[in-house]
Design an enzyme around this catalytic site. Structure first.
Site, PDB file in Angstrom:
ATOM      1  N   LEU A 156      -8.310  32.535  -2.041  1.00  0.00           N
ATOM      2  CA  LEU A 156      -8.117  32.008  -3.346  1.00  0.00           C
ATOM      3  C   LEU A 156      -6.936  32.541  -4.252  1.00  0.00           C
ATOM      4  O   LEU A 156      -6.774  33.995  -3.774  1.00  0.00           O
ATOM      5  CB  LEU A 156      -9.521  32.108  -4.098  1.00  0.00           C
ATOM      6  CG  LEU A 156     -10.125  33.270  -4.381  1.00  0.00           C
ATOM      7  CD1 LEU A 156      -9.868  33.863  -5.599  1.00  0.00           C
ATOM      8  CD2 LEU A 156     -11.554  33.136  -4.673  1.00  0.00           C
ATOM      9  N   GLY A 263       3.189  40.295  -8.935  1.00  0.00           N
ATOM     10  CA  GLY A 263       2.448  41.162  -9.253  1.00  0.00           C
ATOM     11  C   GLY A 263       0.884  40.847  -8.861  1.00  0.00           C
ATOM     12  O   GLY A 263       0.831  40.007  -7.928  1.00  0.00           O
ATOM     13  N   CYS A 266      -3.265  42.031  -5.389  1.00  0.00           N
ATOM     14  CA  CYS A 266      -3.221  41.704  -3.985  1.00  0.00           C
ATOM     15  C   CYS A 266      -1.684  41.886  -3.237  1.00  0.00           C
ATOM     16  O   CYS A 266      -1.657  42.502  -2.215  1.00  0.00           O
ATOM     17  CB  CYS A 266      -3.864  40.364  -3.380  1.00  0.00           C
ATOM     18  SG  CYS A 266      -5.666  40.739  -3.919  1.00  0.00           S
TER      19      CYS A 266
HETATM   20  N1  LIG Z   1      -8.571  39.018  -6.709  1.00  0.00           N
HETATM   21  C1  LIG Z   1      -8.270  38.068  -5.938  1.00  0.00           C
HETATM   22  O1  LIG Z   1      -7.806  37.102  -6.349  1.00  0.00           O
HETATM   23  C2  LIG Z   1      -8.421  38.212  -4.333  1.00  0.00           C
HETATM   24  C3  LIG Z   1      -8.809  39.811  -4.131  1.00  0.00           C
HETATM   25  N2  LIG Z   1      -9.205  39.727  -2.549  1.00  0.00           N
HETATM   26  C4  LIG Z   1      -9.584  40.808  -2.225  1.00  0.00           C
HETATM   27  O2  LIG Z   1     -11.109  41.037  -2.291  1.00  0.00           O
HETATM   28  C5  LIG Z   1     -11.563  42.315  -2.746  1.00  0.00           C
HETATM   29  C6  LIG Z   1     -12.324  42.254  -3.910  1.00  0.00           C
HETATM   30  O3  LIG Z   1     -11.065  42.036  -4.783  1.00  0.00           O
HETATM   31  P1  LIG Z   1     -11.571  41.690  -6.461  1.00  0.00           P
HETATM   32  O4  LIG Z   1     -12.800  40.810  -6.524  1.00  0.00           O
HETATM   33  O5  LIG Z   1     -10.318  41.296  -7.070  1.00  0.00           O
HETATM   34  O6  LIG Z   1     -12.360  43.119  -7.015  1.00  0.00           O
HETATM   35  P2  LIG Z   1     -12.883  43.427  -8.423  1.00  0.00           P
HETATM   36  O7  LIG Z   1     -12.259  44.807  -8.708  1.00  0.00           O
HETATM   37  O8  LIG Z   1     -12.685  42.367  -9.294  1.00  0.00           O
HETATM   38  O9  LIG Z   1     -14.202  43.448  -7.984  1.00  0.00           O
HETATM   39  C7  LIG Z   1     -14.994  44.579  -7.210  1.00  0.00           C
HETATM   40  C8  LIG Z   1     -16.281  44.654  -7.734  1.00  0.00           C
HETATM   41  O10 LIG Z   1     -17.019  45.453  -6.717  1.00  0.00           O
HETATM   42  C9  LIG Z   1     -17.998  46.233  -7.529  1.00  0.00           C
HETATM   43  N3  LIG Z   1     -18.406  47.232  -6.642  1.00  0.00           N
HETATM   44  C10 LIG Z   1     -17.752  48.446  -6.109  1.00  0.00           C
HETATM   45  N4  LIG Z   1     -18.446  49.089  -5.407  1.00  0.00           N
HETATM   46  C11 LIG Z   1     -19.734  48.405  -5.184  1.00  0.00           C
HETATM   47  C12 LIG Z   1     -20.892  48.815  -4.589  1.00  0.00           C
HETATM   48  N5  LIG Z   1     -21.056  49.903  -3.804  1.00  0.00           N
HETATM   49  N6  LIG Z   1     -21.991  47.812  -4.857  1.00  0.00           N
HETATM   50  C13 LIG Z   1     -22.030  46.865  -5.549  1.00  0.00           C
HETATM   51  N7  LIG Z   1     -20.752  46.743  -6.144  1.00  0.00           N
HETATM   52  C14 LIG Z   1     -19.494  47.530  -6.009  1.00  0.00           C
HETATM   53  C15 LIG Z   1     -17.007  46.778  -8.785  1.00  0.00           C
HETATM   54  O11 LIG Z   1     -17.972  47.298  -9.927  1.00  0.00           O
HETATM   55  C16 LIG Z   1     -16.388  45.461  -8.979  1.00  0.00           C
HETATM   56  O12 LIG Z   1     -17.249  44.730 -10.016  1.00  0.00           O
HETATM   57  C17 LIG Z   1     -10.371  43.028  -2.597  1.00  0.00           C
HETATM   58  O13 LIG Z   1     -10.549  43.635  -1.243  1.00  0.00           O
HETATM   59  C18 LIG Z   1      -9.138  42.178  -2.771  1.00  0.00           C
HETATM   60  O14 LIG Z   1      -8.077  42.484  -1.952  1.00  0.00           O
HETATM   61  C19 LIG Z   1      -8.987  38.725  -1.592  1.00  0.00           C
HETATM   62  C20 LIG Z   1      -8.616  37.136  -1.934  1.00  0.00           C
HETATM   63  C21 LIG Z   1      -8.207  37.100  -3.599  1.00  0.00           C
HETATM   64  O1  LIG Z   2      -5.258  37.977  -1.599  1.00  0.00           O
HETATM   65  C1  LIG Z   2      -5.243  37.556  -2.917  1.00  0.00           C
HETATM   66  O2  LIG Z   2      -5.547  38.398  -3.757  1.00  0.00           O
HETATM   67  C2  LIG Z   2      -4.428  36.222  -3.269  1.00  0.00           C
HETATM   68  O3  LIG Z   2      -3.307  36.868  -3.469  1.00  0.00           O
HETATM   69  C3  LIG Z   2      -2.441  35.534  -4.073  1.00  0.00           C
HETATM   70  O4  LIG Z   2      -3.060  35.288  -5.076  1.00  0.00           O
HETATM   71  P1  LIG Z   2      -2.616  35.753  -6.465  1.00  0.00           P
HETATM   72  O5  LIG Z   2      -2.275  36.993  -6.456  1.00  0.00           O
HETATM   73  O6  LIG Z   2      -4.134  35.403  -7.314  1.00  0.00           O
HETATM   74  O7  LIG Z   2      -1.535  34.569  -7.325  1.00  0.00           O
HETATM   75  P2  LIG Z   2      -0.395  33.935  -6.777  1.00  0.00           P
HETATM   76  O8  LIG Z   2      -0.349  32.831  -7.263  1.00  0.00           O
HETATM   77  O9  LIG Z   2      -0.104  34.036  -5.460  1.00  0.00           O
HETATM   78  O10 LIG Z   2       0.835  34.903  -7.632  1.00  0.00           O
HETATM   79  C4  LIG Z   2       1.067  36.030  -7.021  1.00  0.00           C
HETATM   80  C5  LIG Z   2       2.458  36.511  -7.789  1.00  0.00           C
HETATM   81  O11 LIG Z   2       3.403  35.983  -7.218  1.00  0.00           O
HETATM   82  C6  LIG Z   2       4.109  35.150  -8.255  1.00  0.00           C
HETATM   83  N1  LIG Z   2       4.892  34.127  -7.653  1.00  0.00           N
HETATM   84  C7  LIG Z   2       4.072  32.984  -7.182  1.00  0.00           C
HETATM   85  C8  LIG Z   2       4.886  32.169  -6.580  1.00  0.00           C
HETATM   86  C9  LIG Z   2       6.285  31.974  -6.842  1.00  0.00           C
HETATM   87  O12 LIG Z   2       6.902  30.919  -6.348  1.00  0.00           O
HETATM   88  N2  LIG Z   2       6.955  32.946  -7.380  1.00  0.00           N
HETATM   89  C10 LIG Z   2       6.435  33.971  -7.670  1.00  0.00           C
HETATM   90  O13 LIG Z   2       7.021  34.865  -8.434  1.00  0.00           O
HETATM   91  C11 LIG Z   2       3.440  34.970  -9.379  1.00  0.00           C
HETATM   92  O14 LIG Z   2       4.019  35.021 -10.678  1.00  0.00           O
HETATM   93  C12 LIG Z   2       2.477  36.280  -9.138  1.00  0.00           C
HETATM   94  O15 LIG Z   2       3.147  37.396  -9.936  1.00  0.00           O
HETATM   95  C13 LIG Z   2      -2.277  34.620  -2.856  1.00  0.00           C
HETATM   96  O16 LIG Z   2      -1.674  33.286  -3.167  1.00  0.00           O
HETATM   97  C14 LIG Z   2      -3.907  34.108  -2.578  1.00  0.00           C
HETATM   98  O17 LIG Z   2      -3.888  33.312  -1.630  1.00  0.00           O
HETATM   99  C15 LIG Z   2      -4.613  35.497  -2.025  1.00  0.00           C
HETATM  100  O18 LIG Z   2      -6.068  35.033  -1.740  1.00  0.00           O
END
Ligand SMILES: NC(=O)C1=CN([C@@H]2O[C@H](COP(=O)(O)OP(=O)(O)OC[C@H]3O[C@@H](n4cnc5c(N)ncnc54)[C@H](O)[C@@H]3O)[C@@H](O)[C@H]2O)C=CC1
Ligand SMILES: O=C(O)[C@H]1O[C@H](OP(=O)(O)OP(=O)(O)OC[C@H]2O[C@@H](n3ccc(=O)[nH]c3=O)[C@H](O)[C@@H]2O)[C@H](O)[C@@H](O)[C@@H]1O
Length: 446
Positions: A156, A263, A266
């Site tokens: 996502l 930025g 991820c």
């Molecule tokens: N943010 C994104 O859009 C995406 C993130 N990911 C991956 O998903 C993972 C999570 O990312 P986010 O949701 O952004 O992190 P986040 O920092 O928003 O949330 C992580 C949560 O885990 C909790 N936590 C930590 N240790 C814990 C424990 N022992 N028990 C229960 N809760 C605990 C924290 O308090 C926090 O609320 C990362 O590995 C990230 O790379 C993958 C796809 C999209």
């Molecule tokens: O692993 C993750 O956390 C997620 O990382 C990204 O999602 P996200 O970081 O939420 O946002 P993006 O829309 O991918 O943008 C990432 C960065 O790239 C930049 N970007 C994106 C697209 C583009 O054409 N040019 C560009 O500079 C955005 O401005 C932003 O800073 C991936 O798109 C997701 O598929 C993935 O799950």
């Protein structure tokens, strides 16, 4: 089915809520007591469009619960997702301490067969470590409860998370047993009805797929930023080049928008982690190293344009910033290019006034009161020497430029996201700079 999601952040909360939306009984667990208390009051820890309504609907229906107790949450669960953070350690590798702590907790409290799924982004080999942690904890209890581990990386995007989850391009699941495959098929069945494919594979391949996907997307962006910078030198228009190459289906129109560097939580961390994983295994990721260094340089491009425009005399200038979050429709400030630009402007003695529709509270954690936070985009412009467009929020796309001109001291716009038309702004009397288009010369170089 009954599932638990451990970690209630951007991924955990969206995942849990979307599963509840299709009728599954979900408990979202977090160690952060305040986060859970707030969720009980209907206050969300993140801004994500549409999520608040979806959470409250599912809480009301009794399908979505929040708890700080892993023991209660995973009791009688069919599936437990690990969705905690995997931040970069000092050396760039993914820090697995939160993931493994949850695995230990699962082993200490599970009471029946379940599939333990890593949804966090984790390097190849992590599911095996999760399995080992659970086994050790069970052994300490003297229990022999059967379980499977699986890898189900999340794709996502913040700002579009609900749609991405409910209508995924694909669902990737790494499994090592037919039983786990059966459970995961049943869990995702409501999503498959819409024709979205579920791709089963071995666990290491699923773990690697996540890093490969993010690295490929980051590569597209850095490649385009490199092309944009060259376009500018040569007098080509990167917007035209983007359209010209994007219409080739092999290249595609998505993720080729130049800007001020990627930025977020991820791309930066996952590119770093893959480079590190490779190095630890005696292999050099040459392309990704270049992707990273282009990205670092790109974060400074807008600042360099501002510096050139003012002949290096930035001290005392008032800069207006539109957008702080790393991308629109999120309050996430992790690795936001705005932070790099603002720090550089402050170091040169500028005063900075910024407006962002939702990220101000998050930005304050890092920037504190070193900048001024405007009440709206026009308020930020009063007496400004320049406007820097940093995040392309929809409301910045078509402002009333007469009002913009009236409020600013000097009519100079630096557009880091190429959202304006150079001709229109020149005609309105603005100095306009953007990315990958030479706005000071009309003719190409050669
Ligand atoms: N943010 C994104 O859009 C995406 C993130 N990911 C991956 O998903 C993972 C999570 O990312 P986010 O949701 O952004 O992190 P986040 O920092 O928003 O949330 C992580 C949560 O885990 C909790 N936590 C930590 N240790 C814990 C424990 N022992 N028990 C229960 N809760 C605990 C924290 O308090 C926090 O609320 C990362 O590995 C990230 O790379 C993958 C796809 C999209
Ligand atoms: O692993 C993750 O956390 C997620 O990382 C990204 O999602 P996200 O970081 O939420 O946002 P993006 O829309 O991918 O943008 C990432 C960065 O790239 C930049 N970007 C994106 C697209 C583009 O054409 N040019 C560009 O500079 C955005 O401005 C932003 O800073 C991936 O798109 C997701 O598929 C993935 O799950």
């Amino acid at each position: 089915m009954k599932i638990a999601i451990v970690g209630t952040g951007y991924v955990g909360l969206v995942t849990g809520t979307c599963f509840a939306e299709v009728g599954i009984e979900v408990t979202c667990i977090d160690i952060d007591q305040k986060k859970i208390d707030n969720l009980h009051k209907g206050i969300l820890p993140i801004y994500e469009p549409g999520l608040e309504e979806m959470v409250s609907r599912n809480v009301e229906k009794g399908r979505l619960k929040f708890s700080t107790s892993l023991a209660d949450g995973i009791k009688d669960c069919d599936v437990a997702f690990i969705a905690v953070g995997t931040p970069p350690g000092e050396d760039g590798s993914a820090d697995l301490k939160y993931v493994l702590a949850v695995a230990r907790g699962v082993g200490e409290h599970m009471n029946s067969y379940g599939v333990i799924v890593t949804k966090s982004t984790v390097p190849v080999g992590t599911a095996a470590k999760v399995r080992a942690e659970i086994e050790k904890a069970l052994a300490r209890r003297g229990e022999t409860i059967e379980f499977d581990v699986a890898s189900n990386p999340e794709f996502l995007k913040e700002g579009a998370a609900i749609d991405d989850f409910l209508k995924p391009d694909r669902i990737v699941v790494g499994v090592a047993s037919a039983r786990a495959e059966e459970v995961m098929t049943k869990l995702y069945k409501p999503f498959l009805l819409n024709g979205h494919p579920i791709i089963f594979m071995d666990i290491p391949s699923a773990e690697m797929t996540k890093y490969a996907a993010n690295s490929m997307l980051a590569t597209k962006i850095s490649f385009m930023n490199d092309i944009a910078n060259l376009c500018e030198i040569m007098g080509a228009d990167v917007n035209m080049v983007r359209k010209g190459i994007g219409s080739d289906a092999r290249i595609g129109t998505k993720f080729i928008y130049p800007g001020i560097g990627y930025g977020g939580s991820c791309f930066p961390k996952d590119v770093k982690a893959l480079i590190k994983t490779a190095a630890e295994n005696g292999y050099e990721m040459q392309v990704l190293k270049a992707v990273e260094s282009v990205n670092e340089a790109q974060k400074e491009v807008l600042f360099d344009k501002v510096t050139r425009h003012f002949g290096g005399q930035l001290k005392g200038k008032k800069m207006a910033i539109w957008g702080l979050s790393f991308k629109p429709k999120t309050d996430d400030m992790r690795e936001a290019p705005s932070l790099v630009i603002i720090e550089k402007l402050l170091a040169e003695g500028c005063t900075v006034t910024a407006y962002d529709p939702v990220a101000v509270a998050e930005a304050r954690h890092t920037l504190g009161d070193r900048i001024t936070y405007a009440k709206d985009e026009f308020d930020a412009l009063i007496d400004a020497d320049a406007l820097l467009v940093v995040t392309e929020w929809p409301e910045f796309r078509s402002p009333n430029f007469d009002v913009v001109a009236r409020l600013m001291k000097q009519k100079a716009i630096f557009d880091g996201r190429n959202i304006y038309d150079a001709k229109e702004l020149h005609e309105a009397g603005f100095t306009y700079h953007c990315i990958g288009i030479r706005t000071d010369h009309k003719e190409p170089v050669a």
